[in-house]
Design a protein around this motif. Structure first.
Motif, PDB file in Angstrom:
ATOM      1  N   SER A 102      13.628 -29.767  39.033  1.00  0.00           N
ATOM      2  CA  SER A 102      13.578 -29.122  37.718  1.00  0.00           C
ATOM      3  C   SER A 102      14.069 -27.682  37.774  1.00  0.00           C
ATOM      4  O   SER A 102      14.519 -27.136  36.762  1.00  0.00           O
ATOM      5  CB  SER A 102      12.148 -29.173  37.166  1.00  0.00           C
ATOM      6  OG  SER A 102      11.242 -28.563  38.066  1.00  0.00           O
ATOM      7  N   GLN A 146       7.717 -35.736  36.398  1.00  0.00           N
ATOM      8  CA  GLN A 146       7.252 -35.058  35.198  1.00  0.00           C
ATOM      9  C   GLN A 146       7.618 -33.578  35.282  1.00  0.00           C
ATOM     10  O   GLN A 146       7.911 -33.058  36.369  1.00  0.00           O
ATOM     11  CB  GLN A 146       5.744 -35.205  35.042  1.00  0.00           C
ATOM     12  CG  GLN A 146       4.946 -34.708  36.230  1.00  0.00           C
ATOM     13  CD  GLN A 146       3.468 -35.025  36.116  1.00  0.00           C
ATOM     14  OE1 GLN A 146       3.039 -35.674  35.164  1.00  0.00           O
ATOM     15  NE2 GLN A 146       2.677 -34.547  37.062  1.00  0.00           N
ATOM     16  N   PRO A 147       7.631 -32.880  34.156  1.00  0.00           N
ATOM     17  CA  PRO A 147       7.988 -31.447  34.173  1.00  0.00           C
ATOM     18  C   PRO A 147       7.027 -30.632  35.016  1.00  0.00           C
ATOM     19  O   PRO A 147       5.847 -30.969  35.163  1.00  0.00           O
ATOM     20  CB  PRO A 147       7.905 -31.057  32.688  1.00  0.00           C
ATOM     21  CG  PRO A 147       8.025 -32.339  31.939  1.00  0.00           C
ATOM     22  CD  PRO A 147       7.398 -33.387  32.805  1.00  0.00           C
ATOM     23  N   LYS A 198       6.614 -22.212  37.327  1.00  0.00           N
ATOM     24  CA  LYS A 198       7.995 -21.953  36.935  1.00  0.00           C
ATOM     25  C   LYS A 198       8.406 -20.522  37.281  1.00  0.00           C
ATOM     26  O   LYS A 198       7.629 -19.578  37.174  1.00  0.00           O
ATOM     27  CB  LYS A 198       8.166 -22.190  35.433  1.00  0.00           C
ATOM     28  CG  LYS A 198       8.014 -23.652  35.031  1.00  0.00           C
ATOM     29  CD  LYS A 198       8.129 -23.810  33.525  1.00  0.00           C
ATOM     30  CE  LYS A 198       7.980 -25.269  33.116  1.00  0.00           C
ATOM     31  NZ  LYS A 198       8.033 -25.435  31.651  1.00  0.00           N
ATOM     32  N   TYR A 230      12.615 -22.568  30.507  1.00  0.00           N
ATOM     33  CA  TYR A 230      11.276 -22.271  30.998  1.00  0.00           C
ATOM     34  C   TYR A 230      10.405 -21.585  29.947  1.00  0.00           C
ATOM     35  O   TYR A 230       9.267 -21.262  30.193  1.00  0.00           O
ATOM     36  CB  TYR A 230      11.380 -21.378  32.231  1.00  0.00           C
ATOM     37  CG  TYR A 230      11.692 -22.140  33.483  1.00  0.00           C
ATOM     38  CD1 TYR A 230      11.972 -23.502  33.449  1.00  0.00           C
ATOM     39  CD2 TYR A 230      11.701 -21.512  34.716  1.00  0.00           C
ATOM     40  CE1 TYR A 230      12.256 -24.205  34.601  1.00  0.00           C
ATOM     41  CE2 TYR A 230      11.990 -22.210  35.873  1.00  0.00           C
ATOM     42  CZ  TYR A 230      12.261 -23.558  35.805  1.00  0.00           C
ATOM     43  OH  TYR A 230      12.548 -24.253  36.953  1.00  0.00           O
ATOM     44  N   LEU A 255      15.667 -34.173  28.136  1.00  0.00           N
ATOM     45  CA  LEU A 255      15.328 -34.142  29.553  1.00  0.00           C
ATOM     46  C   LEU A 255      14.772 -35.497  29.984  1.00  0.00           C
ATOM     47  O   LEU A 255      13.932 -36.084  29.302  1.00  0.00           O
ATOM     48  CB  LEU A 255      14.302 -33.048  29.834  1.00  0.00           C
ATOM     49  CG  LEU A 255      14.722 -31.607  29.498  1.00  0.00           C
ATOM     50  CD1 LEU A 255      13.603 -30.638  29.827  1.00  0.00           C
ATOM     51  CD2 LEU A 255      15.987 -31.230  30.255  1.00  0.00           C
ATOM     52  N   PHE A 262      13.090 -37.342  33.421  1.00  0.00           N
ATOM     53  CA  PHE A 262      12.540 -37.110  34.753  1.00  0.00           C
ATOM     54  C   PHE A 262      12.367 -38.438  35.484  1.00  0.00           C
ATOM     55  O   PHE A 262      11.996 -39.461  34.889  1.00  0.00           O
ATOM     56  CB  PHE A 262      11.203 -36.392  34.655  1.00  0.00           C
ATOM     57  CG  PHE A 262      11.309 -34.953  34.227  1.00  0.00           C
ATOM     58  CD1 PHE A 262      11.446 -33.953  35.172  1.00  0.00           C
ATOM     59  CD2 PHE A 262      11.307 -34.615  32.882  1.00  0.00           C
ATOM     60  CE1 PHE A 262      11.564 -32.623  34.786  1.00  0.00           C
ATOM     61  CE2 PHE A 262      11.425 -33.292  32.481  1.00  0.00           C
ATOM     62  CZ  PHE A 262      11.557 -32.300  33.438  1.00  0.00           C
TER      63      PHE A 262
END
Length: 496
Positions: free
Chosen positions: A260, A295-296, A302, A421, A441, A443
């Protein structure tokens, strides 16, 4: 290289079979030099071995340094066959020497590095100052040298900017994958990063023209850092849609990333100076796939994008076209004038120096000395004409460079964060908001390229792909399967 190798090996076998191995050490004064041919072949083999993909990609420094053996290859080849037979390679060799010396002249000065965008995925975008007269096409590249890391290493990187959208800036993206690029990333991203960095460049180099506007839809498939050439295309289309007010093709960007953190490379779609509000009218759809995460990443893990601004150095110069805006005319003048000087000098040499000794017998004057004199005349003629053209255009572009330096004001201290982000807060600009809303997005999965391509029903779909070899072959096979006549394939490969 196969023919050269077969030629040399066959002669060695013949000499061994006839007990004449001493011929391998023969260096004739007025005849063919066998030893020079063997040295030329050996240099060529070193060059050839260093081009193997595993060596070229894993040990770029070895690949780069060994390619200077081309000097030995050419010199000993001329010694081996003589000047007359070496003329078969004169046109290509002459053009190569002109290009190489012009690149040498350009690389002698330091350029003005304005800022760097530091991405958490070990990627940098270096932003340089340039004059408005320097133009280039999308997907161009530029060679970069940082003397503080290595004075000899020059690495090619993809240009991410558009000369039309950003008339006074030129940017390159650098992914930290090799030892050189990792050192550069650590140097700039460290807490005690440098406030001034000496950089030299060669280029830009790219295709003479592009034909993206002829399609109704552009499908861009990228893997990892393969997205970088598409950034310049998208920025160019942003400018086209704004300035020319003409219909631009819709864009489907399919990007595949491992983690990510790599998603922050999508931030480079917008230039550091911001994009016009017409970005939202571009018709851009982004399908981003993260393959190694299900998953994010949580907000606490971040890392934000940072922008670092560098202090100007009075000796640094904006990047200018090496031969001015009329570079093709100047290049033609350099080639023609240097070749005329070469022919005249060669005639004088033969008439007043070689002929009085040899009398056209070709049995007295040394072949190696004649070869050295001919190569020396070629180099001198190119140096004289290229230097004159370079100095003339340097003076002409000096005024523009001073104006740019005077216009550059105070260094900004703040920098925007990544819009990926910070998706949960209000977007800072309409272009950022438009890009975020057009991005999907995914994943833990890979794109179904066959479905994504075949479901496009536009009459003309340009398919561009840049990424791993397997990805390029997969897209090429889909487009060439004959199941969809509207797909037009074009691969973009940077296998340095």
């Amino acid at each position: 290289m196969t023919l050269f190798s077969a030629h040399g090996i066959c002669y060695i076998i013949y000499w061994a079979a006839t007990h004449q191995l001493s011929e391998m050490l023969k260096w004739g004064k007025t005849d063919i030099s066998n030893l020079a041919g063997e040295l030329s072949l050996l240099s060529g083999l070193v060059l050839w071995i260093a081009t193997f993909p595993r060596i070229r990609r894993k040990m770029f420094e070895l690949f780069f340094y060994t390619h200077h053996f081309y000097i030995l290859f050419v010199v000993f080849f001329v010694f081996h066959v003589g000047v007359s037979y070496a003329c078969i390679m004169l046109p290509g060799f002459f053009l190569f020497m002109v290009d190489r010396f012009l690149r040498f002249l350009q690389s002698r000065s330091n350029v003005r590095l304005v800022s760097a965008r530091v991405l958490p995925c070990e990627t940098l975008e270096l932003n340089f100052s340039k004059t408005k007269g320097l133009s280039y096409t999308p997907t161009s590249i530029m060679f970069v040298n940082v003397p503080s890391i290595s004075k000899l290493q020059w690495h090619p990187f993809t240009i991410t900017s558009s000369s039309n959208l950003e008339p006074e800036k030129i940017s390159v993206a650098i992914k930290g994958e090799g030892s050189w690029s990792k050192k550069l990333y650590q140097m700039i991203s460290s807490p005690n990063s440098v406030d001034r960095l000496s950089v030299s460049v060669e280029g830009p180099y790219g295709p003479p023209s592009t034909h993206f506007l002829r399609h109704d839809l552009l499908v861009m498939v990228s893997g990892g850092s393969g997205i970088t050439p598409f950034i310049s295309i998208i920025r160019e289309l942003i400018h086209t849609s704004e300035s020319q007010k003409c219909k631009t093709p819709e864009i489907l960007l399919i990007s595949v990333f491992k983690n990510s953190e790599d998603l922050t490379m999508l931030d480079l779609l917008l230039p550091i100076s911001g994009a016009p509000s017409e970005t939202c009218k571009l018709g851009l759809q982004i399908e981003a796939f993260v393959t190694r995460e299900k998953q994010p990443v949580s907000t606490e893990d971040k890392k934000n994008l940072r922008t670092i601004w560098f202090k100007p150095n009075p000796s640094d110069e904006p990047i200018t076209p090496i031969l001015g805006q009329n570079n093709w005319l100047w290049l033609g003048a350099i080639i023609s004038c240097s070749f005329i000087i070469f022919l005249i000098s060669l005639g004088i040499l033969n008439r007043y120096y070689i002929y009085p000794i040899d009398k056209n017998t070709n049995d007295i004057f040394s072949y190696p000395i004649k070869a050295v004199l001919n190569m020396l005349i070629i180099c001198i003629s190119i140096v004289i004409t290229s230097s004159a053209a370079f100095v003339w255009n340097k003076r002409q572009s000096g005024t523009d460079a001073k104006q740019i330096q005077n216009m550059e004001g105070a260094t900004p201290m703040a920098s925007p964060n990544s819009w990926f982000y910070n998706a949960d807060r209000e977007m800072e600009s309409l272009p950022q908001q438009s890009l975020f809303q057009s991005t999907n997005l995914h994943f833990g999965e890979r794109p179904d390229l066959k479905r994504l391509l075949f479901e496009r029903k536009e009459s003309s779909v340009g398919v561009l792909v840049c990424g791993p070899k397997k990805m390029r072959h997969e897209v090429a096979n889909i487009c060439s399967s004959g199941l969809a006549s509207n797909l037009h394939f074009e691969s973009i490969s940077f296998s340095w």
